[in-house]
Each structure stands twice: as structure tokens, then as C-alpha cells.
Scaffold this motif. Structure first.
Motif, short mmCIF file in Angstrom:
data_model
loop_
_atom_site.label_atom_id
_atom_site.label_comp_id
_atom_site.label_asym_id
_atom_site.label_seq_id
_atom_site.Cartn_x
_atom_site.Cartn_y
_atom_site.Cartn_z
N ILE A 37 0.61 -1.00 0.36
CA ILE A 37 -0.35 -0.39 0.65
C ILE A 37 0.99 1.48 0.01
N LYS A 38 2.25 1.13 0.73
CA LYS A 38 3.02 1.93 1.25
C LYS A 38 3.33 2.43 -0.47
N ARG A 39 3.63 1.48 -0.77
CA ARG A 39 4.23 1.31 -2.13
C ARG A 39 3.27 2.06 -3.20
N VAL A 40 2.72 2.05 -3.40
CA VAL A 40 1.53 1.95 -4.32
C VAL A 40 0.99 3.35 -4.09
N PHE A 41 1.25 4.44 -3.36
CA PHE A 41 -0.10 4.93 -2.55
C PHE A 41 1.61 6.35 -3.08
N GLU A 42 3.17 5.98 -2.73
CA GLU A 42 3.62 7.08 -2.66
C GLU A 42 4.24 7.29 -4.27
N ARG A 43 4.48 6.02 -4.76
CA ARG A 43 4.89 5.85 -6.49
C ARG A 43 3.92 5.23 -7.70
N GLY A 44 3.01 4.71 -7.40
CA GLY A 44 1.14 4.79 -8.10
C GLY A 44 0.79 5.73 -9.07
N ASN A 45 0.29 5.09 -10.20
CA ASN A 45 -0.45 6.08 -10.68
C ASN A 45 -1.98 5.51 -10.44
N GLU A 46 -3.10 6.36 -11.17
CA GLU A 46 -4.35 6.34 -10.65
C GLU A 46 -4.61 5.15 -10.79
N SER A 47 -4.81 4.60 -11.72
CA SER A 47 -5.57 3.36 -11.78
C SER A 47 -4.62 1.78 -11.41
N GLU A 48 -3.27 2.67 -10.51
CA GLU A 48 -2.88 1.11 -9.58
C GLU A 48 -3.17 1.42 -7.97
N LYS A 49 -3.47 2.54 -8.55
CA LYS A 49 -4.15 2.96 -6.35
C LYS A 49 -5.16 2.46 -6.90
N LYS A 50 -6.24 2.31 -7.48
CA LYS A 50 -7.97 2.10 -7.73
C LYS A 50 -7.78 0.36 -7.34
N GLU A 51 -6.70 0.00 -8.01
CA GLU A 51 -7.11 -1.63 -8.22
C GLU A 51 -6.43 -2.21 -6.13
N ILE A 52 -5.38 -1.50 -5.41
CA ILE A 52 -5.21 -1.95 -4.55
C ILE A 52 -6.04 -1.44 -3.52
N LEU A 53 -7.04 -0.50 -3.86
CA LEU A 53 -8.28 -0.22 -3.15
C LEU A 53 -9.14 -1.07 -3.80
N ARG A 54 -9.06 -1.52 -4.31
CA ARG A 54 -10.16 -2.63 -5.21
C ARG A 54 -9.89 -3.60 -3.98
N PHE A 55 -8.35 -3.61 -3.77
CA PHE A 55 -8.21 -6.06 -3.64
C PHE A 55 -8.04 -5.08 -1.99
N TYR A 56 -7.54 -4.57 -1.81
CA TYR A 56 -7.56 -4.81 -0.29
C TYR A 56 -8.62 -3.73 0.97
N GLY A 57 -9.40 -3.15 0.15
CA GLY A 57 -10.33 -2.29 0.19
C GLY A 57 -10.05 -0.60 1.17
N SER A 58 -10.96 0.24 1.12
CA SER A 58 -11.13 1.31 1.84
C SER A 58 -10.52 0.95 3.34
N GLN A 59 -11.02 0.51 3.53
CA GLN A 59 -10.88 0.84 5.12
C GLN A 59 -9.27 0.37 5.32
N LYS A 60 -8.62 -0.44 4.99
CA LYS A 60 -7.17 -1.11 4.92
C LYS A 60 -6.12 -0.28 4.41
N VAL A 61 -6.67 0.36 3.21
CA VAL A 61 -5.64 1.36 2.79
C VAL A 61 -5.74 2.51 3.74
N ASP A 62 -6.20 3.34 3.96
CA ASP A 62 -6.77 4.15 4.75
C ASP A 62 -6.26 3.99 5.70
N ALA A 63 -6.44 2.62 7.21
CA ALA A 63 -5.92 2.84 7.79
C ALA A 63 -4.12 2.66 7.85
#
Length: 159
Positions: A119-145
Motif C-alpha cells: 500500500i505504501k509503495r503504490v500510494f507513494e509511486r503508483g498512478n491512479e489506476s494502480e491506486k484504484k486496484e489496490i483500493l479494490r483489492f484491500y478495501g478502503s478501510q485497510k488502505v486508509d488505516a
């Protein structure tokens, strides 16, 4: 068997329940007629319990179904469930650039155990579609935490 293959991927208990209904057979008397507990047959027809081979053979024999029909349906059902499970074991790698994980083999990542680093890597260096995929996979609650924990650490390091 060819006729029942149209039910490929459906729990065999659901198919069995339909077959009993079509033949106007009540579950309890049918279960007792094959020396099986009515509760066992009930949980199978509701799709809550798998149908083992021995019971499948007894049912097929009693209903004059082709031998192996229900066992094959159980196998197809198990295959579908395993595929579903595998699909949720990793994010869609086609969305994630391999260069995002330049320092590791992307196929060797344990996506469940290493979620904070991912999550840290993707949200530091990822593009929007990569961030959306990580949000979909882990869920917004886990990503936000994870992101809030990173923010708190960053603020405490500054102070």
C-alpha cells in the motif's frame, strides 16, 4: 451426465434439491431411504455442505442417475470455488507496473502479509489506476488505516 453438465459450477446439492422436487420426493423420507441423516441431506441441498463420493453414489443409484454425475458436479463446483479464491489472493497484476516493484519479484510478493509495504509503495509511486486496484483489492478501510499510520509516523518524525 451430459444433461447435468449444464449445471457446471452449481453446487450439486442445489441440483439434487431440484431433482427431488421435480420427482415430488420429500427430502426426509428420501434421506431415510438411503440410510442417511435428513439433516445431512438438508445441508447438502442448501449448498452448505459438500457432497462426498459415497453419498453421491447412493443418491445416483436411488434416483437412477448416471454414475458419477453428482460427483462430477461437486468437482466442477470445487474448481469454481478454488478459482474464485485464487482471484482474491492477489491484485490484478495486469494493472500494476512491474517497475513499481523493481526491487522484488512481483510474483513472489505475499500480498496478504506484506500489505503495508505494498500500500505504501503504490500510494507513494503508483498512478491512479494502480491506486484504484489496490483500493479494490484491500478495501478502503485497510488502505486508509495504513495511510493514516504512515501520516502519523511522518508527523511524529517531524516534531
Amino acid at each position: 451426465m451430459d444433461n447435468l453438465l449444464k449445471y457446471k459450477g452449481i453446487h450439486p446439492g442445489i441440483v439434487l434439491g431440484r431433482e427431488l422436487k421435480k420427482r415430488s420426493l420429500k427430502q426426509r423420507p428420501f434421506a431415510l431411504s438411503i440410510n442417511e441423516h435428513p439433516q445431512t441431506l438438508n445441508t447438502i441441498t442448501k449448498g452448505k455442505r459438500n457432497l462426498n463420493t459415497a453419498l453421491a453414489l447412493k443418491i445416483e443409484n436411488k434416483l437412477n442417475l448416471e454414475e458419477g454425475t453428482l460427483a462430477v458436479l461437486q468437482t466442477y463446483y470445487d474448481i469454481d470455488k478454488e478459482k474464485e479464491k485464487r482471484e482474491t489472493e492477489a491484485p490484478k497484476l495486469s494493472v500494476l507496473r512491474r517497475s513499481l516493484f523493481w526491487d522484488t519479484d512481483i510474483n513472489g510478493i505475499d500480498w496478504r502479509k506484506q500489505y503495508k509495504a505494498v500500500i505504501k509503495r503504490v500510494f507513494e509511486r503508483g498512478n491512479e489506476s494502480e491506486k484504484k486496484e489496490i483500493l479494490r483489492f484491500y478495501g478502503s478501510q485497510k488502505v486508509d488505516a495504513v495511510l493514516h499510520a504512515i501520516d502519523r509516523k511522518a508527523h511524529s518524525d517531524i516534531s
